[in-house]
Design an enzyme around this catalytic site. Structure first.
Site, PDB file in Angstrom:
ATOM      1  N   LEU A  13       0.816  -1.157  -0.201  1.00 44.43           N
ATOM      2  CA  LEU A  13      -0.102  -0.111   0.027  1.00 44.43           C
ATOM      3  C   LEU A  13       0.843   1.266   0.054  1.00 44.43           C
ATOM      4  CD1 LEU A  13      -2.274  -1.122   2.592  1.00 44.43           C
ATOM      5  CD2 LEU A  13      -2.641  -1.525   0.541  1.00 44.43           C
ATOM      6  N   ASN A  20      10.438  -3.050  -2.712  1.00 48.80           N
ATOM      7  CA  ASN A  20      10.675  -1.634  -2.074  1.00 48.80           C
ATOM      8  C   ASN A  20      11.825  -1.292  -2.723  1.00 48.80           C
ATOM      9  OD1 ASN A  20       7.886  -1.155  -1.109  1.00 48.80           O
ATOM     10  ND2 ASN A  20       8.707  -1.208   1.229  1.00 48.80           N
ATOM     11  N   PHE A  39       7.802   5.457 -11.144  1.00 49.13           N
ATOM     12  CA  PHE A  39       8.737   5.520 -10.118  1.00 49.13           C
ATOM     13  C   PHE A  39       9.997   6.324 -10.831  1.00 49.13           C
ATOM     14  CE2 PHE A  39       7.625   4.636  -5.922  1.00 49.13           C
ATOM     15  CZ  PHE A  39       6.332   4.328  -6.159  1.00 49.13           C
ATOM     16  N   GLY A  76      13.365  13.866  -8.091  1.00 55.57           N
ATOM     17  CA  GLY A  76      12.731  14.830  -7.122  1.00 55.57           C
ATOM     18  C   GLY A  76      14.041  14.841  -6.119  1.00 55.57           C
ATOM     19  N   CYS A 133       8.894   3.826   4.633  1.00 55.18           N
ATOM     20  CA  CYS A 133       9.038   2.343   4.192  1.00 55.18           C
ATOM     21  C   CYS A 133      10.545   2.210   3.255  1.00 55.18           C
ATOM     22  CB  CYS A 133       7.816   2.192   3.088  1.00 55.18           C
ATOM     23  SG  CYS A 133       6.239   2.221   3.905  1.00 55.18           S
ATOM     24  N   LYS A 155      13.513   2.565   5.767  1.00 61.55           N
ATOM     25  CA  LYS A 155      13.533   1.771   6.542  1.00 61.55           C
ATOM     26  C   LYS A 155      13.977   0.293   6.112  1.00 61.55           C
ATOM     27  CE  LYS A 155       9.647   0.374   8.514  1.00 61.55           C
ATOM     28  NZ  LYS A 155       9.298  -1.134   8.180  1.00 61.55           N
TER      29      LYS A 155
HETATM   30  C1  UGA Z   1       5.890   2.521  -0.483  1.00 65.90           C
HETATM   31  C2  UGA Z   1       5.540   1.560  -1.836  1.00 65.90           C
HETATM   32  O1  UGA Z   1       5.326   2.462  -3.074  1.00 65.90           O
HETATM   33  C3  UGA Z   1       4.501   0.571  -1.567  1.00 65.90           C
HETATM   34  O2  UGA Z   1       4.329  -0.343  -2.338  1.00 65.90           O
HETATM   35  C4  UGA Z   1       4.660  -0.035   0.052  1.00 65.90           C
HETATM   36  O3  UGA Z   1       3.744  -0.888   0.415  1.00 65.90           O
HETATM   37  C5  UGA Z   1       5.071   0.945   0.905  1.00 65.90           C
HETATM   38  O4  UGA Z   1       6.008   1.647   0.586  1.00 65.90           O
HETATM   39  C6  UGA Z   1       5.272   0.116   2.292  1.00 65.90           C
HETATM   40  O5  UGA Z   1       6.367  -0.497   2.255  1.00 65.90           O
HETATM   41  O6  UGA Z   1       4.639   0.277   3.100  1.00 65.90           O
HETATM   42  P1  UGA Z   1       4.914   4.786   0.354  1.00 65.90           P
HETATM   43  O7  UGA Z   1       6.092   4.802   1.160  1.00 65.90           O
HETATM   44  O8  UGA Z   1       3.640   5.229   0.805  1.00 65.90           O
HETATM   45  O9  UGA Z   1       4.774   3.570  -0.344  1.00 65.90           O
HETATM   46  O10 UGA Z   1       5.164   6.149  -0.989  1.00 65.90           O
HETATM   47  P2  UGA Z   1       5.722   5.998  -2.403  1.00 65.90           P
HETATM   48  O11 UGA Z   1       4.370   6.606  -3.263  1.00 65.90           O
HETATM   49  O12 UGA Z   1       6.460   4.673  -2.833  1.00 65.90           O
HETATM   50  O13 UGA Z   1       6.690   7.006  -2.148  1.00 65.90           O
HETATM   51  C7  UGA Z   1       7.946   7.054  -1.361  1.00 65.90           C
HETATM   52  C8  UGA Z   1       9.017   8.148  -1.609  1.00 65.90           C
HETATM   53  O14 UGA Z   1       9.407   8.124  -3.049  1.00 65.90           O
HETATM   54  C9  UGA Z   1       8.042   9.238  -1.660  1.00 65.90           C
HETATM   55  O15 UGA Z   1       9.309  10.327  -0.843  1.00 65.90           O
HETATM   56  C10 UGA Z   1       7.923   9.970  -3.092  1.00 65.90           C
HETATM   57  O16 UGA Z   1       8.149  11.393  -3.227  1.00 65.90           O
HETATM   58  C11 UGA Z   1       9.235   9.172  -3.515  1.00 65.90           C
HETATM   59  N1  UGA Z   1       9.085   9.120  -5.006  1.00 65.90           N
HETATM   60  C12 UGA Z   1       8.279   8.162  -5.659  1.00 65.90           C
HETATM   61  C13 UGA Z   1       9.955   9.908  -6.091  1.00 65.90           C
HETATM   62  O17 UGA Z   1      10.966  10.574  -5.682  1.00 65.90           O
HETATM   63  N2  UGA Z   1       9.864   9.747  -7.303  1.00 65.90           N
HETATM   64  C14 UGA Z   1       8.916   8.746  -7.786  1.00 65.90           C
HETATM   65  O18 UGA Z   1       8.992   8.679  -9.077  1.00 65.90           O
HETATM   66  C15 UGA Z   1       8.099   8.055  -6.944  1.00 65.90           C
END
Ligand code: UGA
Length: 433
Positions: free
Chosen positions: A153, A211, A252, A256, A263, A266
């Protein structure tokens, strides 16, 4: 099915609410009495779009309830999910499994019949085996199957991710447990979400590998963005150009300020530790972590450079504090390192975030929290966009330009177009363009 969820954190609460919405009877157990009372009154401990209504609807239908009483919660359950926290252990980066093991012991002490225990918390490979051992020790006469069922999620999109998953991973060799899990996820299976049955250790590793791979994509494109700036290329076009290749995929690849949250930071560390323990190092992931840590600090310097190298006594307005939009979560948010770097260099920081300011005020000192983006920008020498909340995508930038003392705009999420901003008189800096 009667389902009990141990832990009403992010994963437990969203999963519990969604399972009840499928029609299962769900009891969510949490030790924190204030949280349980709040939930019973309809107050959510976290900000997640749609969650409040989902909970209210299922409480009303009497399919979802909350309690502090673990014994009563597990007594009658067909499946008990463990969804407690696994924070990074202080000092060594290993996942702290004390909450998982404590929950396992307590569940076994209170079970009166055989049951399926499902681990939803993110845990290193082999934890399921240890949970099984603890349960057998506490309840030697019961037949308890321990399953690994990792969650995928995303905060801010968690309900959609739960109800329309790319896949559901179920790790167990126990046929009866597989049947129970099949029944629990039947509504999704009917929607053609793939159910992937694996061994337990494999399921545990899938979570970390997923992840770590996503984090790798982010660090990869962030380094390409830096290179784009040096060679005069545009990282957004590079992302599009490579992402259209199905083998790579478009997601992804947004450059940025670095990834944050509860998540990726960690879980990448925990995977590294497991790999080291098994003498099978994951060097790519080690680099990903290093690149990301360095990047967050470098973003502060990027802002200072954009302001001419000297920020003492100047005002910097920061838009967006949470690690991503649609959450109030500040854990490992890039904003923390950026604000710190600016303050260390003598800048005064004002900030606005739609949901994260209460949490941010606990973490950051001497930041003026403004009522909205315009109030934050008033009299500022630079404006920095750190988190791409929708409300920041269509700001009246002419008005903002008029309010600022000096027109430096650092857009760390590339949500504005360089030409448009230059026309408004901004000195505009973004990522990889
Ligand atoms: C992430 C995973 O996407 C989920 O599938 C997983 O279940 C979750 O961790 C978990 O282990 O519980 P989350 O941490 O909520 O979810 O958020 P993401 O949307 O994945 O973003 C994580 C970070 O990456 C954010 O700081 C976001 O800004 C950054 N990000 C994401 C980027 O800098 N570029 C991208 O293209 C995508």
């Amino acid at each position: 099915m009667k389902i009990t969820m141990i832990g009403t954190g992010y994963v437990g609460l969203v999963s519990g609410a969604c399972f009840s919405d499928f029609g299962h009877d769900v009891i969510c157990v949490d030790k924190d009495a204030d949280k349980v009372t709040g939930l019973e009154r309809g107050e959510m401990p976290i900000y997640e779009p749609g969650l409040k209504n989902l909970v209210a609807r299922n409480v009303e239908a009497k399919r979802l309830s909350f309690t502090t009483d673990l014994a009563a919660g597990v007594a009658d359950a067909d499946a008990i999910f463990i969804a407690v926290g696994t924070p990074s252990r202080r000092g060594d980066g290993h996942a702290d499994l004390s909450y998982v093991y404590a929950a396992a012991g307590e569940i076994a002490d209170n079970l009166s019949k055989s049951a399926v225990v499902v681990n939803k918390s993110t845990v290193p490979v082999g934890t399921g085996g240890e949970v099984e051992r603890i349960m057998r020790e506490h309840a030697p006469d019961l037949d308890i199957a321990v399953v690994s069922n990792p969650e995928f999620l995303r905060e801010g999109a968690a309900i959609g991710d739960f109800k329309r998953p790319d896949r559901i991973v179920i790790g167990t060799d126990d046929e009866k447990a597989r049947d129970v899990m099949r029944e629990i996820y039947r509504p999704l299976y009917l929607n053609e979400s793939p159910l992937l049955f694996t061994g337990r250790r494999t399921a545990e590793l899938i979570k970390y590998a997923a992840n770590a791979f996503l984090a790798t994509k982010i660090s990869f494109i962030n380094e390409i963005a830096d290179l784009c700036e040096k060679v005069g290329a545009d990282v957004q076009d590079v992302s599009r150009g490579i992402g259209l290749d199905n083998r790579i995929g478009a997601k992804f690849l947004h450059a940025g300020p670095g990834y944050g949250g509860s998540c990726f930071p960690k879980d990448t560390l925990a995977l590294m530790k497991t790999a080291q323990d098994y003498d099978s190092p994951v060097r790519i992931v080690e680099s990903v972590v290093q690149v990301n840590d360095t990047r967050k600090r470098a973003m502060g310097r990027k802002v200072i450079d954009a302001m001419g190298g000297e920020v003492r006594g100047k005002k910097v307005a920061v838009l967006g504090l949470t690690f991503k939009p649609n959450t109030d979560d500040m854990r490992d948010a890039p904003s923390i390192a950026i604000v710190q770097a600016l303050q260390d260099a003598g800048a005064n920081v004002s900030a606005y975030d739609p949901e994260g300011m209460v949490e941010a005020a606990h973490i950051m000192e001497d930041v003026h929290m403004a009522n909205d983006a315009y109030a934050a920008a008033e009299g500022a020498d630079a404006l920095v966009i750190v988190t791409e909340w929708d409300t920041f995508r269509a700001l009246d930038m002419r008005r903002i330009a008029g309010q600022m003392n000096a027109k430096t705009l650092v857009d760390l999420r590339n949500i504005y177009q360089p030409d448009d901003m230059q026309k408004l008189g901004f000195d505009y800096f973004s990522i990889g363009r």
